[in-house]
Design an enzyme around this catalytic site. Sequence first.
Site, PDB file in Angstrom:
ATOM      1  N   ASP A  89       1.881  43.579 -22.521  1.00  0.00           N
ATOM      2  CA  ASP A  89       0.453  43.452 -22.233  1.00  0.00           C
ATOM      3  C   ASP A  89       0.066  42.030 -21.821  1.00  0.00           C
ATOM      4  OD1 ASP A  89       0.946  42.308 -24.630  1.00  0.00           O
ATOM      5  OD2 ASP A  89      -0.676  43.276 -25.724  1.00  0.00           O
ATOM      6  N   HIS A 142      17.318  28.966  -1.422  1.00  0.00           N
ATOM      7  CA  HIS A 142      16.179  29.170  -2.331  1.00  0.00           C
ATOM      8  C   HIS A 142      16.614  29.044  -3.795  1.00  0.00           C
ATOM      9  CE1 HIS A 142      13.480  31.309   0.867  1.00  0.00           C
ATOM     10  NE2 HIS A 142      13.590  30.012   1.053  1.00  0.00           N
ATOM     11  N   ASP A 152      12.751  20.660  -2.604  1.00  0.00           N
ATOM     12  CA  ASP A 152      11.835  21.349  -1.678  1.00  0.00           C
ATOM     13  C   ASP A 152      10.675  21.811  -2.539  1.00  0.00           C
ATOM     14  OD1 ASP A 152      10.458  23.163  -0.083  1.00  0.00           O
ATOM     15  OD2 ASP A 152      12.262  24.023   0.800  1.00  0.00           O
ATOM     16  N   ASP A 203       4.445  21.953   1.750  1.00  0.00           N
ATOM     17  CA  ASP A 203       5.830  22.438   1.709  1.00  0.00           C
ATOM     18  C   ASP A 203       6.715  21.331   2.269  1.00  0.00           C
ATOM     19  OD1 ASP A 203       8.199  23.828   1.846  1.00  0.00           O
ATOM     20  OD2 ASP A 203       7.558  25.210   3.428  1.00  0.00           O
ATOM     21  N   HIS A 214      18.761  28.581   9.060  1.00  0.00           N
ATOM     22  CA  HIS A 214      17.343  28.974   8.990  1.00  0.00           C
ATOM     23  C   HIS A 214      16.555  28.421  10.169  1.00  0.00           C
ATOM     24  CE1 HIS A 214      16.339  24.915   7.578  1.00  0.00           C
ATOM     25  NE2 HIS A 214      17.307  25.016   6.679  1.00  0.00           N
ATOM     26  N   HIS A 239       4.510  30.471   3.593  1.00  0.00           N
ATOM     27  CA  HIS A 239       4.891  31.051   4.888  1.00  0.00           C
ATOM     28  C   HIS A 239       3.650  31.819   5.341  1.00  0.00           C
ATOM     29  CE1 HIS A 239       9.305  31.010   3.327  1.00  0.00           C
ATOM     30  NE2 HIS A 239       8.903  29.826   3.722  1.00  0.00           N
ATOM     31  N   GLU A 295      11.558  21.530   9.544  1.00  0.00           N
ATOM     32  CA  GLU A 295      12.508  21.426   8.443  1.00  0.00           C
ATOM     33  C   GLU A 295      13.965  21.663   8.830  1.00  0.00           C
ATOM     34  OE1 GLU A 295      12.186  24.808   5.637  1.00  0.00           O
ATOM     35  OE2 GLU A 295      10.288  25.256   6.622  1.00  0.00           O
ATOM     36  N   TYR A 315      24.144  22.319   6.080  1.00  0.00           N
ATOM     37  CA  TYR A 315      24.688  22.774   4.798  1.00  0.00           C
ATOM     38  C   TYR A 315      26.181  23.024   4.977  1.00  0.00           C
ATOM     39  CZ  TYR A 315      19.704  23.612   4.680  1.00  0.00           C
ATOM     40  OH  TYR A 315      18.341  23.451   4.791  1.00  0.00           O
ATOM     41  N   ARG A 352      18.271  18.737   3.767  1.00  0.00           N
ATOM     42  CA  ARG A 352      17.131  19.249   4.544  1.00  0.00           C
ATOM     43  C   ARG A 352      16.024  18.202   4.470  1.00  0.00           C
ATOM     44  NH1 ARG A 352      16.886  23.820   2.516  1.00  0.00           N
ATOM     45  NH2 ARG A 352      15.232  23.810   0.972  1.00  0.00           N
ATOM     46  N   GLU A 383      11.876  18.032   5.419  1.00  0.00           N
ATOM     47  CA  GLU A 383      10.774  18.921   5.833  1.00  0.00           C
ATOM     48  C   GLU A 383       9.433  18.214   5.724  1.00  0.00           C
ATOM     49  OE1 GLU A 383      10.361  22.423   3.316  1.00  0.00           O
ATOM     50  OE2 GLU A 383       9.160  23.428   4.847  1.00  0.00           O
TER      51      GLU A 383
HETATM   52  N1  GLY Z   1       9.959  26.170   0.699  1.00  0.00           N
HETATM   53  C1  GLY Z   1      10.365  27.228   1.526  1.00  0.00           C
HETATM   54  C2  GLY Z   1      10.480  26.807   2.915  1.00  0.00           C
HETATM   55  O1  GLY Z   1      10.704  25.649   3.176  1.00  0.00           O
HETATM   56  O2  GLY Z   1      10.288  27.568   3.821  1.00  0.00           O
HETATM   57 MN    MN Z   2      10.210  24.073   1.922  1.00  0.00          MN
HETATM   58 MN    MN Z   3       9.191  25.476   4.719  1.00  0.00          MN
END
Ligand code: GLY
Ligand code: MN
Ligand code: MN
Length: 455
Positions: A34, A238, A255, A266, A345, A356, A384, A388, A406, A408
């Site tokens: 609950d 992720h 990230d 982000d 990606h 997103h 971004e 890798y 990465r 971003e």
């Molecule tokens: N944090 C998820 C992305 O960079 O898309």
């Molecule tokens: Mn990100």
């Molecule tokens: Mn992103």
Amino acid sequence: MVTDFKSRQEKLLGRIDHGAFIIPSAKLKTKSNDTEFPFRQNSFFKYFVGFEEDNALLVLKKERDGSIRRFLFVEPKDPTLEMWAGIRLGKERALELLEVDETYNNTDIEEKLPHILSGVSELYFNHYDPESREMVLKASQTLSRQRKNKSPKPHSWKHSLPLMGELRLVKDQSEIQAMKKAAKLTDVGMRAAMALSRPGVNEKEINTLLTYLFNQEQGEGPAYDSIVAGGENALILHYINNNMTLKEGDLLLIDAGAQVNTYASDVTRTFPVNGKFTEAQAELYSLVLDSQKAAMAHMKIGNTLGSIHLETSKALATSLKDAGILSGSLDEIMETGSYRTYYPHGTGHWLGLDVHDESPYLIDEGNDTLSDVCLEEGMAFTCEPGLYFPADDKNVPSKWRGIGIRIEDDLIMNESGFTNITSSIPKEIKEVEEACQGDLKSILNKLETLPLMAK
Ligand code: GLY
Ligand code: MN
Ligand code: MN
């Protein structure tokens, strides 16, 4: 005065001849037994009416003569339930405070909705949402049973997300302000994380510090689960376990982004746990940073996220080829997509209420023609690039195996190009190393409202 919400409602209804949009709020979701997860408003509901309660429903209707009527169903006032779960606005106050014309209790949806939809032939709702489908079906069945009611029944069911998502592509001033505030908190969080990192610190401590800082000022915590990925954890795109002890000689990829007024930032930064890049790490980091610069050089009004991704991929593919990791000509590498092993990606995505953001990448031009959305002033998105390298990949020089990098940033197009709203976050090698030597206490002391930290 035309408020942001009214202007958005009018813009949406301006896109159709006549009809009605059904836009439900989010509902609370069970965490266990609950108890519930913290409430998160549905982004479209937030965008069009700005009301923060659950179990509500907005109906926007445009008559054939072009007039507009806005209806809102809300939780009824109930002193006993409110004592347990918090005060509700109620339909009277909702009518006074929100940009709508009529308000009702949500217990009356079944009775009132058919009446509101009477005469509407085109009905827009989220076809992926079973509850919306059920609600529309019930209302339509009720209307079709009313034989004496000669007005047209909803006979055309249209998917609402493409039209609503398209509107969200271009941010207005209040949205840009919220995103800039979120970016500022993310800056503080990233600098604090750089200052705190050293061998022996756990990813969990960094994650907790980020969450704490993202709740300062108007922050509403992290916009999404922060990724605090030391060493090889950076290879998991992720990664959210965030529970490993950081090791000497490793990089840390973070990230993470704060949320303000439901708007996300982000950002990714990758930096040395001990504060100093090795030569091999710096070399690889520079390749990714250069590819981000190549991407940014291509960010011009009229270009597309697709073409930016292509430019970035080419820059990274060239580096992979020059390093002897990929073979063949650049054209062959791009044609076969072999670079995707190391850059799997996209280069960017729309950013806004959702990390997103739920806006289209392709626009239906009619005649079976789809075209890429071209960048316009006010559009917000990320940039971004990353590389890798799996720990056991023999094609990769051993000095780079097991490393993920990465970088971003968050960008908003303006009339002459773009603004990088996260550019103040350390990114050049020298800036990052300096930030890693930063003093955590002095970073925290700079914040104006710190309830827990001794000044
Ligand atoms: N944090 C998820 C992305 O960079 O898309
Ligand atoms: Mn990100
Ligand atoms: Mn992103």
